[in-house]
Design a protein around this motif. Structure first.
Motif, PDB file in Angstrom:
ATOM      1  N   TYR A   6       0.831  -1.193   0.000  1.00 20.60           N
ATOM      2  CA  TYR A   6       0.000   0.000   0.000  1.00 20.60           C
ATOM      3  C   TYR A   6       0.870   1.250   0.000  1.00 20.60           C
ATOM      4  O   TYR A   6       2.064   1.201   0.317  1.00 20.60           O
ATOM      5  N   VAL A   7       0.246   2.329  -0.415  1.00 15.33           N
ATOM      6  CA  VAL A   7       0.962   3.591  -0.505  1.00 15.33           C
ATOM      7  C   VAL A   7       0.879   4.272   0.859  1.00 15.33           C
ATOM      8  O   VAL A   7      -0.217   4.551   1.341  1.00 15.33           O
ATOM      9  N   PRO A   8       2.002   4.505   1.504  1.00 15.54           N
ATOM     10  CA  PRO A   8       1.938   5.146   2.821  1.00 15.54           C
ATOM     11  C   PRO A   8       1.485   6.593   2.688  1.00 15.54           C
ATOM     12  O   PRO A   8       1.548   7.187   1.615  1.00 15.54           O
ATOM     13  N   LYS A   9       1.062   7.121   3.770  1.00 14.87           N
ATOM     14  CA  LYS A   9       0.519   8.474   3.790  1.00 14.87           C
ATOM     15  C   LYS A   9       1.536   9.471   3.262  1.00 14.87           C
ATOM     16  O   LYS A   9       2.710   9.441   3.641  1.00 14.87           O
ATOM     17  N   GLY A  10       1.082  10.311   2.373  1.00 16.74           N
ATOM     18  CA  GLY A  10       1.950  11.371   1.892  1.00 16.74           C
ATOM     19  C   GLY A  10       2.991  10.938   0.881  1.00 16.74           C
ATOM     20  O   GLY A  10       3.887  11.706   0.552  1.00 16.74           O
ATOM     21  N   LYS A  11       2.900   9.696   0.416  1.00 18.15           N
ATOM     22  CA  LYS A  11       3.881   9.239  -0.565  1.00 18.15           C
ATOM     23  C   LYS A  11       3.183   8.972  -1.888  1.00 18.15           C
ATOM     24  O   LYS A  11       1.954   8.962  -1.985  1.00 18.15           O
ATOM     25  N   THR A  12       4.011   8.722  -2.928  1.00 19.53           N
ATOM     26  CA  THR A  12       3.442   8.412  -4.232  1.00 19.53           C
ATOM     27  C   THR A  12       3.500   6.911  -4.466  1.00 19.53           C
ATOM     28  O   THR A  12       3.962   6.155  -3.634  1.00 19.53           O
ATOM     29  N   LYS A  13       3.043   6.528  -5.661  1.00 19.59           N
ATOM     30  CA  LYS A  13       2.995   5.116  -5.984  1.00 19.59           C
ATOM     31  C   LYS A  13       4.357   4.547  -6.374  1.00 19.59           C
ATOM     32  O   LYS A  13       4.438   3.415  -6.813  1.00 19.59           O
ATOM     33  N   THR A  14       5.411   5.330  -6.258  1.00 17.83           N
ATOM     34  CA  THR A  14       6.732   4.829  -6.648  1.00 17.83           C
ATOM     35  C   THR A  14       7.031   3.525  -5.920  1.00 17.83           C
ATOM     36  O   THR A  14       6.819   3.418  -4.721  1.00 17.83           O
ATOM     37  N   SER A  15       7.583   2.594  -6.686  1.00 21.97           N
ATOM     38  CA  SER A  15       7.792   1.256  -6.128  1.00 21.97           C
ATOM     39  C   SER A  15       8.535   1.276  -4.799  1.00 21.97           C
ATOM     40  O   SER A  15       8.177   0.596  -3.858  1.00 21.97           O
ATOM     41  N   ARG A  16       9.591   2.082  -4.745  1.00 20.36           N
ATOM     42  CA  ARG A  16      10.459   1.954  -3.574  1.00 20.36           C
ATOM     43  C   ARG A  16       9.826   2.538  -2.313  1.00 20.36           C
ATOM     44  O   ARG A  16      10.304   2.292  -1.221  1.00 20.36           O
ATOM     45  N   ASP A  17       8.748   3.297  -2.486  1.00 14.09           N
ATOM     46  CA  ASP A  17       8.080   3.849  -1.300  1.00 14.09           C
ATOM     47  C   ASP A  17       6.978   2.943  -0.765  1.00 14.09           C
ATOM     48  O   ASP A  17       6.451   3.169   0.312  1.00 14.09           O
ATOM     49  N   LEU A  18       6.635   1.916  -1.537  1.00 17.68           N
ATOM     50  CA  LEU A  18       5.495   1.097  -1.142  1.00 17.68           C
ATOM     51  C   LEU A  18       5.795   0.310   0.126  1.00 17.68           C
ATOM     52  O   LEU A  18       6.924  -0.076   0.383  1.00 17.68           O
TER      53      LEU A  18
END
Lengths: 641, 560
Positions: free
Chosen positions: B272-284
């Motif tokens: 899932y996409v954490p709060k305040g982040k984008t869908k970029t793979s490394r942020d998931l």
């Protein structure tokens, strides 16, 4: 017919030598011209590879039966007699540079076919050449001379697929030097140092990712026509991300180079992945380089044969289950017995670890009050099958715990086992790992599992301790991950996570591990997309076009979101208007789109689309011959017609 | 069993004798091994006392087995040097006996369950399932016992009233293992019923792989495009997981509230996409990976857990049977989203199947678009046209997923019926300007006319039942089993079973499988399923099964 003077520069005479002038008539054949020139030079050598290059027109005069008149050559023509094959520095996907003779007089597509034959890479149509990214040379780096492997002497005897001798293509068996080169080609390179990795260029945005694709050479023209000179450096890379018929038996070099390209794509973030995926990629790299290390050591000491024999023996033993002894052994799986400490976290209790006598048998752990009661009824028996096993280790703090999540109808039972030392830990950890997969200690992988846990512990030790203590055998955690993780985490945070992933792959053979790496790489959502900066007809801003093996993707530059996808299967036709450099594509249902290329040459984009269509036609006629003609038809552009 | 008992007694006497002999020879320094131990069969209830054999009711019969101590095996070796030859013979005879006994023990060790399966009409059938049998085998068994039409939608369903969940077993799964996880007082049931979503992904792959497109486009999808999708996503070196993403509700750990988050499905798990982040793979952020969990439909969670809608599914370890913080509860906006996610997760689970042995690597890696006939027309001076015309009729495709005959003993493919020289497909419709020589080679064969059944719409029971000889379904099989539609037109399910292969040994007589009621022998519908391979032979441990299948498929490819 009137005779006139034709001047021809002969490269072999040296750069300063004046051109040779011969008297010719317009009906003279090119072949005759070459003969006359050669005779005039009075040089004794093999001229068979030489041909005439017409400088003003930037073209080769390869049809020796044509007359000067037919070629349109007059007295003002500047001709050069030069070899068709010249040495070239070739950067391989694994980062190593080889020097080899490449064909400068035929279309790059064919040049690549020849190169791949020398390197023993099948399906050369998937690869191509591109100009390297210029590296700003710092004065400091000057003393650092890269080792270049020389393959210019290698000659291929026949046109057929090179046969193998000793597991190597024949043309590599001539000398120990050639054998070394083959080893370099077919074995994975060691991981880069984290410092070197951090210094390398990484694309920061999708725009950056479009740059690399502007560098591809035109497959339908010759190297000479594209201004490539003798001893220039070019990169050889897999260009079309559709890898046909990978066969470990024949594809040692191809698989290795493909793996290397994939690994660099991951390390340098050419393709994005999640943290979990990165850990798995890291674990696979670790496993592969460990295997490569041990393999090369074996080769050096010549144990190879012995090793093979042992392996086949092992196989035999494993295969032969009918023997009585084997069956008995199967039914009396070995066990582990020892004092360990156990801790069950429960809400609102702060009970510490308690010591019991533990027995590991089959896939279960049982524990007893003490050693004397071990034949009685255990306090509890836990079947580890399907459970979640993870390390909770701090080498510096001498903490060696195993965290277990054991499934039960009510949920997962969480408990910790505490071991005294590394030795005990590696044994029980390995047992728990096997148990969670439903395997017993009798499984042949137990020893390997134990060893790999120990090597990971030592890795952690060297990471936490002073940096100088590192030996060449140890692999730095940071070498396995993209540099982003160097900033984000400490090594001791990452090592257990890689170890965690590692347990799922530790049993793979080298080839299996490489295939697994490629498989996960190909399963990434963004896999196989080549990006180009384009401007769509009717749009005022630059956008990105992604080209994949089955579809085209329109991507918004600002947000990076996919705006639209078109699949080739719906494509009816595509046109290139070479005058205004625009590609127009029509899809089923009267859907039309057109775009002009902003950074890359229109030909590159055209070739990419045509190339993928070509790749999809492979294998249908079931012959292994490469249909070069069809490739050029699909990718050539107007020159070919 | 009497036989076995006699043997056992014999064996024990022998063992005692050998043991004494061996013990005398061995140095006393060694830890005295207990001579006999009780080895318990892996039975679901961790009985720890040498229990008397359970009543042969519901569980595996657990026979306490005397385990020979390791030393007894090599015993002949040390003694043979000192003993006279006659003793050697005796030893040999003993060894043979031991071997025989062990083989019997091994057979006895196979866990068997008596399973009650509930039919759609409320009646039930009881069958004996042994741990080597896959769900596919059990289904075949049920086809024989019932009068159902044997279509591909029939499946075994597991329900859990306590959690209000249900799940269709995949055809390649083993049945005994999940059932063993049930608690003693479990009210769970096994149902035999038709379930359309079982094969939905193969019937209409576009609904999953092109889910973003509008509904009309999906409905009008042509068969050849469906086929292409299947080939792209299932026949490559890795199975491609549908790129699902969207907002779902997640029940927070241990809390009653449902929180909306943006989720993405990848081969490696749900993120899932954490709060305040984008869908970029490394942020998931990873919610769960599929190593140890299954996906279950959840019923009426609006009432049970105050879910926003009733379209819920959960992810849990198969052993968990009750409410627990280790269960992930997810809720979708509508039915379609729920089907998408559950199916997507099932595909992802299959895509994780381990890669096979190095001897049978997957040879085909993604091929991209296939059946194109490419024609060029000379454009005007500055324009060159590359024209893709109507693709050829695809290699005849009965339905979206004719099961590849996975029988490893593959007969050579019968000659392609192109002798008659059917005219090649109508020339591409592209107009005039085609230059004669410019035609790239079209696929070599003239394809036979499409099989009669080739309809656009797929009625539910459109597909003939999988040939039972396969012993394999194509229901989300560990990967390669799936679909590559055999381009070989003869491999169609309708074709009579190929004459060549020697029929595999008949299945072992179902031990004690009581026929619940005398079934009239007649009127078996669908193709006769005469040649079921013995599960024990074809799938010794369940794991090798896939690789065998792959070998078979590869052979087939080669033969083409």
């Amino acid at each position: 017919m009137a005779a006139w003077d034709l001047s021809v520069t002969v490269e072999d005479l040296g750069p300063d030598a004046p051109p040779i002038v011969i008297s010719v008539t317009s009906d003279l054949h090119i072949g005759r011209v070459i003969l006359d020139v050669v005779q005039k030079t009075q040089l004794q050598r093999d001229w068979s590879d030489h041909a005439l290059w017409w400088e003003q027109k930037q073209q080769w005069l390869l049809r020796t039966a044509w007359t000067l008149e037919k070629c349109g050559i007059h007295a003002d023509a500047k001709l050069v007699l030069t070899p068709q094959h010249k040495p070239l520095q070739l950067g391989l996907p694994n980062g190593v540079t080889v020097r080899l003779c490449a064909c400068f007089s035929r279309a790059v597509f064919h040049t690549v076919v020849e190169i791949c034959k020398v390197l023993n890479i099948r399906h050369p149509e998937e690869l191509s050449l591109l100009r390297p990214v210029e590296v700003k040379k710092k004065k400091k780096d000057k003393d650092h001379v890269q080792n270049i492997y020389d393959l210019t002497d290698v000659s291929l005897t026949s046109d057929s697929i090179p046969c193998l001798y000793n597991g190597m293509p024949v043309h590599f068996t001539d000398s120990p030097k050639a054998e070394d080169i083959y080893k370099m080609l077919s074995m994975c390179q060691p991981s880069p140092s984290p410092e070197a990795l951090a210094k390398m260029y990484r694309p920061a945005s999708i725009v950056d990712k479009t740059h690399i694709h502007t560098r591809w050479l035109d497959s339908s023209r010759t190297l000479m026509q594209q201004g490539v000179q003798q001893d220039d450096t070019l990169w050889l890379r897999f260009k079309y991300n559709t890898f046909y018929d990978l066969e470990p038996k024949y594809d040692a070099v191809r698989l290795t180079q493909l793996y290397e390209q994939a690994r660099w794509a991951i390390l340098l973030e050419d393709i994005d992945c999640t943290e979990e995926e990165m850990m798995l990629f890291g674990a696979l790299q670790y496993h592969i380089s460990k295997l490569a290390q041990s393999e090369s050591q074996n080769r050096v000491s010549g144990i190879e044969d012995l090793d093979c024999a042992l392996q086949s023996l092992e196989l035999k033993l494993e295969g032969d289950k009918s023997g009585t002894t084997d069956m008995i052994e199967n039914m009396t799986a070995p066990e582990l017995n020892d004092y360990l400490k156990i801790f069950r976290p429960k809400r609102l209790t702060l009970k510490g670890y308690k010591q019991y006598w533990f027995k590991f048998k089959d896939t279960s752990i049982s524990y007893y009050k003490n050693q004397e009661e071990r034949f009685g009824e255990p306090i509890q028996q836990l079947n580890l099958k399907g459970s979640d096993v993870s390390p909770d280790v701090n080498v510096a703090g001498q903490k060696f715990c195993i965290k277990l999540l054991i499934p039960a109808p009510e949920g997962m039972n969480e408990l910790y086992l505490r071991c005294e030392d590394e030795q005990q830990y590696s044994q029980w950890m390995a047992a728990c790992r096997l148990g969670s997969k439903g395997l017993t200690l009798a499984d042949s992988s137990f020893q390997r599992e134990k060893k790999s846990i120990q090597s990971f512990l030592s890795m952690q030790r060297s990471n936490s301790g002073d940096q100088s203590a590192q030996t060449s055998e140890n692999i730095n955690t940071f070498s396995l991950l993209s540099p982003r993780y160097q900033k984000k985490y400490k090594a001791k945070q990452l090592t257990p996570r890689i170890l965690d992933s590692y347990q799922n792959v530790a049993r793979l053979s080298m080839t299996e591990a490489i295939l697994k790496f490629l498989q996960i790489w190909q399963a990434l959502p963004d896999f196989g997309i080549s990006y180009f900066m384009v401007r769509f007809k009717g749009s005022r801003k630059d956008e990105v076009l992604g080209i994949a093996n089955n579809r085209l993707i329109r991507i918004d530059l600002g947000v990076g979101d996919v705006v639209k996808t078109w699949r080739y299967s719906n494509m009816r036709q595509w046109n290139v208007n070479w005058d205004i450099r625009q590609v127009a594509i029509e899809f089923d249902g009267n859907i039309n789109m057109a775009f002009g290329c902003v950074t890359a040459d229109c030909k590159i984009v055209h070739e990419y689309i045509g190339g993928y269509i070509f790749m999809s036609t492979r294998g249908r006629d079931r012959s292994d011959t490469l249909n070069e003609e069809l490739f050029h038809k699909l990718t050539g552009g107007h020159e070919v017609l | 069993d009497n036989d076995l008992d006699a043997l056992m007694a014999d064996l024990m006497a022998d063992l005692d004798a050998t043991e004494k002999l061996a013990a005398e020879k061995k140095a006393a320094a060694k830890d005295p091994h207990p001579t006999l131990e009780n080895l318990h069969l892996p039975s679901p209830d961790h009985a720890s006392v040498p229990a008397p054999p359970l009543p042969p009711a519901h569980r595996a019969s657990s026979v306490p087995v005397p385990t020979p101590v390791p030393t007894s095996a090599p015993a002949p070796a040390p003694s043979s040097s000192t003993n006279p030859p006659s003793a050697e013979n005796e030893e040999q005879a003993k060894a043979d006996k031991i071997k025989l006994a062990l083989e019997k023990l091994k057979e006895a060790k196979v866990k068997k369950l008596v399973v009650k399966v509930e039919m759609t009409n409320g009646s039930s059938k009881t069958l004996m399932v042994d741990e080597r049998q896959t769900v596919r085998d059990v289904l075949d068994n049920l086809f024989e016992k019932t009068h159902c039409d044997c279509n591909v939608d029939w499946c075994l369903y597991e329900t859990n009233p306590e959690l209000q969940t249900e799940r269709g077993f995949e055809d390649h799964e083993n049945l005994v293992e999940p059932l063993s996880a049930w608690t003693r007082d479990s009210e769970n049931k096994v149902l035999f019923r038709e379930q359309e979503d079982k094969y939905a992904v193969f019937k209409n792959p576009q609904n999953f792989y092109l889910w973003k497109k509008d509904k009309k486009a999906l409905k009008d999808m042509k068969d050849k495009d469906k086929e292409l999708l299947l080939e792209e996503n299932f026949c490559g070196s890795s199975i491609i997981v549908p790129d699902l993403e969207g907002a779902l509700y997640l029940k927070e750990d241990g809390k009653k509230s449902w929180k909306q988050r943006y989720f993405l499905l990848r081969a490696s798990g749900i993120y899932y996409v954490p709060k305040g982040k984008t869908k970029t793979s490394r942020d998931l952020v990873s919610l769960v990976n599929f190593d140890n969990v299954n996906v279950y439909y959840a019923k009426e969670y609006k009432a049970k857990y105050k879910a926003p809608t009733d379209f819920c599914f959960i992810l849990k370890h198969p052993q968990i049977q009750k409410e627990s913080q280790y269960i992930k509860y997810l809720c979708c906006d509508d039915h379609r989203a729920m089907t998408l996610w559950v199916t997507g997760i099932r595909v992802a689970k299959v895509s994780k199947a381990p890669i096979s042995s190095p001897l049978t690597p997957r040879t085909r890696i993604s091929r991209g678009p296939t059946a194109h006939c490419v024609v060029f027309s000379t454009g005007s001076r500055c324009t060159r046209t590359t024209r893709l015309t109507q693709p050829l009729p695809p290699p005849p495709l009965m339905d979206v997923l004719p099961p590849p005959p996975p029988d490893p003993v593959m007969p050579p493919p019968p000659p392609l019926p192109n002798k008659g020289g059917l005219p090649p497909p109508p020339p591409p419709s592209s107009v005039t300007k085609n230059r004669g020589g410019a035609l790239p080679p079209a696929p070599v064969e003239d394809f036979p006319p499409p099989p009669p059944l080739d309809d656009g719409e797929l009625p539910p029971d459109f597909m003939p039942p999988p040939p039972p000889a396969a012993g394999v379904g194509f229901y989300l099989h560990g990967g390669e089993a799936l679909p590559p539609p055999p381009p070989d037109p003869v491999g169609l399910p309708l074709a009579p079973p190929p004459p060549g292969p020697p029929p595999p040994p008949p299945p072992p007589p179902p031990v004690g499988a009581p026929a619940p009621r005398p079934v009239l022998p007649a009127k078996r519908e669908g193709p006769a399923p005469p040649k079921r391979t013995t599960p024990g032979l074809s799938a010794p441990s369940g794991g090798d099964f896939m690789s065998e299948l792959m070998v078979a498929m590869q052979k087939k490819r080669v033969q083409q």
